[in-house]
Motif scaffolding. Structure first.
Motif, PDB file in Angstrom:
ATOM      1  N   CYS A 122     -15.326  -9.219  -7.556  1.00 38.06           N
ATOM      2  CA  CYS A 122     -15.941  -8.343  -6.540  1.00 38.06           C
ATOM      3  C   CYS A 122     -14.896  -7.372  -5.982  1.00 38.06           C
ATOM      4  CB  CYS A 122     -16.541  -9.154  -5.393  1.00 38.06           C
ATOM      5  SG  CYS A 122     -18.028 -10.049  -5.846  1.00 38.06           S
ATOM      6  N   GLU A 123     -13.679  -7.874  -5.758  1.00 40.33           N
ATOM      7  CA  GLU A 123     -12.610  -6.996  -5.235  1.00 40.33           C
ATOM      8  C   GLU A 123     -12.275  -5.916  -6.261  1.00 40.33           C
ATOM      9  OE1 GLU A 123     -10.182  -9.918  -2.161  1.00 40.33           O
ATOM     10  OE2 GLU A 123      -9.564  -9.903  -4.260  1.00 40.33           O
ATOM     11  N   LYS A 124     -12.241  -6.304  -7.538  1.00 43.67           N
ATOM     12  CA  LYS A 124     -11.920  -5.341  -8.608  1.00 43.67           C
ATOM     13  C   LYS A 124     -12.998  -4.252  -8.689  1.00 43.67           C
ATOM     14  CE  LYS A 124     -11.386  -5.062 -13.567  1.00 43.67           C
ATOM     15  NZ  LYS A 124     -11.934  -5.684 -14.767  1.00 43.67           N
ATOM     16  N   VAL A 125     -14.259  -4.689  -8.681  1.00 47.53           N
ATOM     17  CA  VAL A 125     -15.373  -3.733  -8.828  1.00 47.53           C
ATOM     18  C   VAL A 125     -15.433  -2.758  -7.643  1.00 47.53           C
ATOM     19  CG1 VAL A 125     -17.915  -3.593  -8.797  1.00 47.53           C
ATOM     20  CG2 VAL A 125     -16.775  -5.170 -10.356  1.00 47.53           C
ATOM     21  N   THR A 126     -15.191  -3.280  -6.438  1.00 49.17           N
ATOM     22  CA  THR A 126     -15.367  -2.443  -5.244  1.00 49.17           C
ATOM     23  C   THR A 126     -14.073  -1.744  -4.820  1.00 49.17           C
ATOM     24  OG1 THR A 126     -14.829  -4.282  -3.766  1.00 49.17           O
ATOM     25  CG2 THR A 126     -17.147  -4.000  -4.337  1.00 49.17           C
ATOM     26  N   GLY A 127     -12.928  -2.247  -5.327  1.00 52.79           N
ATOM     27  CA  GLY A 127     -11.640  -1.689  -4.904  1.00 52.79           C
ATOM     28  C   GLY A 127     -11.299  -2.050  -3.461  1.00 52.79           C
ATOM     29  N   LYS A 128     -11.930  -3.112  -2.934  1.00 50.86           N
ATOM     30  CA  LYS A 128     -11.666  -3.532  -1.542  1.00 50.86           C
ATOM     31  C   LYS A 128     -11.146  -4.963  -1.515  1.00 50.86           C
ATOM     32  CE  LYS A 128     -15.535  -0.696  -0.095  1.00 50.86           C
ATOM     33  NZ  LYS A 128     -15.579  -0.011   1.198  1.00 50.86           N
ATOM     34  N   LYS A 129     -10.436  -5.299  -0.459  1.00 49.19           N
ATOM     35  CA  LYS A 129      -9.850  -6.639  -0.344  1.00 49.19           C
ATOM     36  C   LYS A 129     -10.678  -7.487   0.629  1.00 49.19           C
ATOM     37  CE  LYS A 129      -6.189  -9.255  -1.226  1.00 49.19           C
ATOM     38  NZ  LYS A 129      -6.787 -10.085  -2.235  1.00 49.19           N
ATOM     39  N   ALA A 130     -10.986  -8.714   0.205  1.00 45.85           N
ATOM     40  CA  ALA A 130     -11.815  -9.583   1.057  1.00 45.85           C
ATOM     41  C   ALA A 130     -10.984 -10.378   2.050  1.00 45.85           C
ATOM     42  CB  ALA A 130     -12.615 -10.542   0.176  1.00 45.85           C
ATOM     43  N   ASN A 131     -11.570 -10.587   3.213  1.00 44.94           N
ATOM     44  CA  ASN A 131     -10.985 -11.445   4.239  1.00 44.94           C
ATOM     45  C   ASN A 131     -11.618 -12.838   4.065  1.00 44.94           C
ATOM     46  OD1 ASN A 131     -10.038 -12.561   6.604  1.00 44.94           O
ATOM     47  ND2 ASN A 131     -11.599 -11.554   7.879  1.00 44.94           N
ATOM     48  N   ILE A 132     -10.782 -13.797   3.649  1.00 44.73           N
ATOM     49  CA  ILE A 132     -11.331 -15.105   3.245  1.00 44.73           C
ATOM     50  C   ILE A 132     -10.992 -16.199   4.244  1.00 44.73           C
ATOM     51  CG2 ILE A 132     -11.033 -16.930   1.500  1.00 44.73           C
ATOM     52  CD1 ILE A 132     -10.574 -14.523  -0.460  1.00 44.73           C
ATOM     53  N   GLU A 133     -11.971 -17.087   4.458  1.00 44.28           N
ATOM     54  CA  GLU A 133     -11.724 -18.257   5.310  1.00 44.28           C
ATOM     55  C   GLU A 133     -12.075 -19.509   4.509  1.00 44.28           C
ATOM     56  OE1 GLU A 133     -13.015 -18.301   9.625  1.00 44.28           O
ATOM     57  OE2 GLU A 133     -14.391 -19.788   8.772  1.00 44.28           O
ATOM     58  N   ILE A 134     -11.179 -20.465   4.489  1.00 43.93           N
ATOM     59  CA  ILE A 134     -11.475 -21.716   3.781  1.00 43.93           C
ATOM     60  C   ILE A 134     -12.276 -22.618   4.732  1.00 43.93           C
ATOM     61  CG2 ILE A 134     -10.477 -23.727   2.577  1.00 43.93           C
ATOM     62  CD1 ILE A 134      -9.784 -20.981   1.297  1.00 43.93           C
ATOM     63  N   SER A 135     -13.433 -23.068   4.274  1.00 48.10           N
ATOM     64  CA  SER A 135     -14.317 -23.903   5.099  1.00 48.10           C
ATOM     65  C   SER A 135     -14.575 -25.226   4.383  1.00 48.10           C
ATOM     66  CB  SER A 135     -15.654 -23.183   5.314  1.00 48.10           C
ATOM     67  OG  SER A 135     -15.414 -21.963   5.963  1.00 48.10           O
ATOM     68  N   PRO A 136     -15.146 -26.192   5.105  1.00 53.04           N
ATOM     69  CA  PRO A 136     -15.458 -27.474   4.446  1.00 53.04           C
ATOM     70  C   PRO A 136     -16.509 -27.300   3.348  1.00 53.04           C
ATOM     71  CG  PRO A 136     -15.717 -27.618   6.830  1.00 53.04           C
ATOM     72  CD  PRO A 136     -15.497 -26.191   6.523  1.00 53.04           C
ATOM     73  N   ARG A 137     -16.608 -28.295   2.495  1.00 51.93           N
ATOM     74  CA  ARG A 137     -17.628 -28.284   1.432  1.00 51.93           C
ATOM     75  C   ARG A 137     -19.024 -28.120   2.018  1.00 51.93           C
ATOM     76  NH1 ARG A 137     -16.526 -32.963  -3.067  1.00 51.93           N
ATOM     77  NH2 ARG A 137     -14.399 -32.401  -3.625  1.00 51.93           N
ATOM     78  N   ARG A 138     -19.909 -27.487   1.266  1.00 54.45           N
ATOM     79  CA  ARG A 138     -21.315 -27.398   1.671  1.00 54.45           C
ATOM     80  C   ARG A 138     -22.037 -28.609   1.070  1.00 54.45           C
ATOM     81  NH1 ARG A 138     -24.541 -22.020  -0.089  1.00 54.45           N
ATOM     82  NH2 ARG A 138     -24.542 -23.100  -2.076  1.00 54.45           N
ATOM     83  N   LEU A 139     -22.879 -29.234   1.884  1.00 50.47           N
ATOM     84  CA  LEU A 139     -23.575 -30.453   1.442  1.00 50.47           C
ATOM     85  C   LEU A 139     -24.369 -30.202   0.150  1.00 50.47           C
ATOM     86  CD1 LEU A 139     -23.199 -32.811   3.373  1.00 50.47           C
ATOM     87  CD2 LEU A 139     -25.616 -32.585   4.012  1.00 50.47           C
ATOM     88  N   GLY A 140     -24.233 -31.110  -0.800  1.00 47.95           N
ATOM     89  CA  GLY A 140     -25.087 -31.054  -1.991  1.00 47.95           C
ATOM     90  C   GLY A 140     -24.595 -30.134  -3.100  1.00 47.95           C
ATOM     91  N   ASP A 141     -23.415 -29.530  -2.959  1.00 48.52           N
ATOM     92  CA  ASP A 141     -22.906 -28.632  -4.007  1.00 48.52           C
ATOM     93  C   ASP A 141     -22.209 -29.408  -5.128  1.00 48.52           C
ATOM     94  OD1 ASP A 141     -23.689 -26.151  -3.101  1.00 48.52           O
ATOM     95  OD2 ASP A 141     -21.797 -25.693  -2.097  1.00 48.52           O
ATOM     96  N   PRO A 142     -22.724 -29.345  -6.362  1.00 49.82           N
ATOM     97  CA  PRO A 142     -21.985 -29.938  -7.481  1.00 49.82           C
ATOM     98  C   PRO A 142     -20.735 -29.097  -7.782  1.00 49.82           C
ATOM     99  CG  PRO A 142     -24.264 -29.410  -8.088  1.00 49.82           C
ATOM    100  CD  PRO A 142     -23.996 -28.756  -6.777  1.00 49.82           C
ATOM    101  N   ALA A 143     -19.673 -29.719  -8.307  1.00 50.66           N
ATOM    102  CA  ALA A 143     -18.417 -28.990  -8.564  1.00 50.66           C
ATOM    103  C   ALA A 143     -18.604 -27.922  -9.634  1.00 50.66           C
ATOM    104  CB  ALA A 143     -17.342 -29.980  -8.986  1.00 50.66           C
ATOM    105  N   CYS A 144     -19.366 -28.256 -10.662  1.00 52.42           N
ATOM    106  CA  CYS A 144     -19.378 -27.362 -11.827  1.00 52.42           C
ATOM    107  C   CYS A 144     -20.747 -27.378 -12.512  1.00 52.42           C
ATOM    108  CB  CYS A 144     -18.290 -27.869 -12.779  1.00 52.42           C
ATOM    109  SG  CYS A 144     -18.140 -26.910 -14.271  1.00 52.42           S
ATOM    110  N   LEU A 145     -21.340 -26.202 -12.695  1.00 56.30           N
ATOM    111  CA  LEU A 145     -22.630 -26.108 -13.411  1.00 56.30           C
ATOM    112  C   LEU A 145     -22.526 -24.967 -14.424  1.00 56.30           C
ATOM    113  CD1 LEU A 145     -25.281 -26.361 -10.501  1.00 56.30           C
ATOM    114  CD2 LEU A 145     -24.888 -28.061 -12.304  1.00 56.30           C
TER     115      LEU A 145
END
Ligand code: UFG
Length: 327
Positions: free
Chosen positions: A265-288
């Motif tokens: 997304c940063e590459k396509v838009t040429g903009k830098k994202a402001n990221i925050e690390i948050s806890p896991r979301r309930l029910g999310d499998p690691a890999c699909l």
């Protein structure tokens, strides 16, 4: 004529854009999450709910429906955990009414929207259709229940179905005439792009402690127009008698982590994202990640657009949405 339920929704409206080039289309949507302006003008539109028995009777007696494509559903995993009743009501009870109306009026062909959510937390890296379904949330269970009900209807009432299990749908029509608009938005790509468009303060990454290369969840993103094209092929094969009672995964076959998606997304838009690390979301499998070999073998379908093309089309759409809404 083809009845498309949920044809004003995100995936349904993209399918209708393609389908009207080949067939007469009747769209029914209650517009709770769908958007009237997304429905192609060549389609007939009726506002209503497929849980409404008298509406179903009217539809099947008024229009020469030869097949049904059933998109109408509630589809948020998190919401389904908090409000399972809504999911069993909309995705199971209302769908059974639709199937019963099809049986009564002798309409035998159905394309059913299912989901990777039916697999739960799979133990294999690439998921093919032989992996045992084991959904871990009410949304996934509602879709799996319907798959099983379809099997029973096929053997008892000669219903012919194709089940399409979508992985992560994303992207927009190349013209940006329609795209992804959920209220509230919960999906990763629109959230990142809204942020990069100045409409959100930050992007939260839900969990960096998964057992994946960079610790974030991996998904298989598939362009919504590729999904639409798979539906057209499936419908033609079903109506032509080439297949029946088949199940196919729809995915690209490539996995991208949350961090990978942010980077593209940063590459396509040429903009830098402001990221925050948050806890896991309930029910999310690691890999699909899908194996979509079966539909390639049977119908010659394969996803044409990669993640960068998906994000480019979504960016075009989100840029237009921002201007249209004059935010
Ligand atoms: N994510 C974030 N931050 C966000 C939003 C999402 O880190 O702000 C992460 C999620 O935790 C997940 C990934 O990005 O790991 C993708 O999340 P989405 O919400 O975009 O999509 P899901 O994989 O949760 O769900 C989607 C559909 C479901 C379908 C499922 C099948 O919404 O209907 O794909 O794979 F069941």
């Amino acid at each position: 004529m083809i009845l498309v339920t949920g044809g004003a929704g995100y995936i349904g409206s993209h399918l209708v854009k393609e389908l009207v080039k080949k067939e007469e289309v009747l769209v029914v949507d209650n517009l709770i999450t769908g958007h009237y302006e997304f429905v192609d003008e060549k389609a007939i539109f009726i506002k209503g709910d497929i849980g409404n028995q008298s509406l179903l009777n009217d539809l099947f007696t008024t229009y020469p429906i030869k097949a049904v494509m059933h998109f109408a559903a509630s589809s948020l995993v998190g919401e389904s955990v908090c409000d399972p009743s809504k999911y069993y009501e909309n995705n199971v009870t209302a769908t059974i009414k639709l199937l019963n109306a099809m049986t009564t009026y002798n309409v035998k062909s159905l394309i059913f929207s299912s989901s990777a959510a039916i697999y739960g937390i799979p133990s294999v890296y690439k998921i093919d259709e032989s992996v045992h379904p084991n959904p871990v949330n009410p949304y996934g269970r509602s879709k799996r229940m319907m798959e099983q009900i379809l099997e029973d209807y096929a053997s008892a009432y000669s219903l012919n179905y194709v089940i399409l299990r979508y992985f992560n749908a994303a992207g927009a029509l190349d013209t940006a005439k329609i795209g992804e608009r959920h209220e509230p938005e919960t999906h990763l790509i629109p959230i990142i792009l809204q942020h990069l468009n100045g409409l959100r303060e930050k992007v939260q990454i839900y969990g960096t402690d998964y057992e994946t290369n960079d610790g974030t969840c991996i998904r298989d993103y598939i362009h919504v127009v590729d999904i639409a094209n798979a539906h057209i092929l499936a419908l033609e094969a079903l109506l032509g008698g080439a297949i029946k009672n088949a199940i196919y995964n729809l995915g690209n076959g490539n996995g991208y982590s949350v961090k990978d998606v942010i980077e593209v997304c940063e590459k396509v838009t040429g903009k830098k994202a402001n990221i925050e690390i948050s806890p896991r979301r309930l029910g999310d499998p690691a890999c699909l990640i899908a194996s979509a070999e079966k539909i390639l073998l049977d119908l010659g379908w394969k996803a044409e657009r990669d993640l960068e093309q998906i994000i480019k089309s979504a960016w075009k759409w989100h840029s237009k949405e921002k201007i249209d809404s004059k935010i």
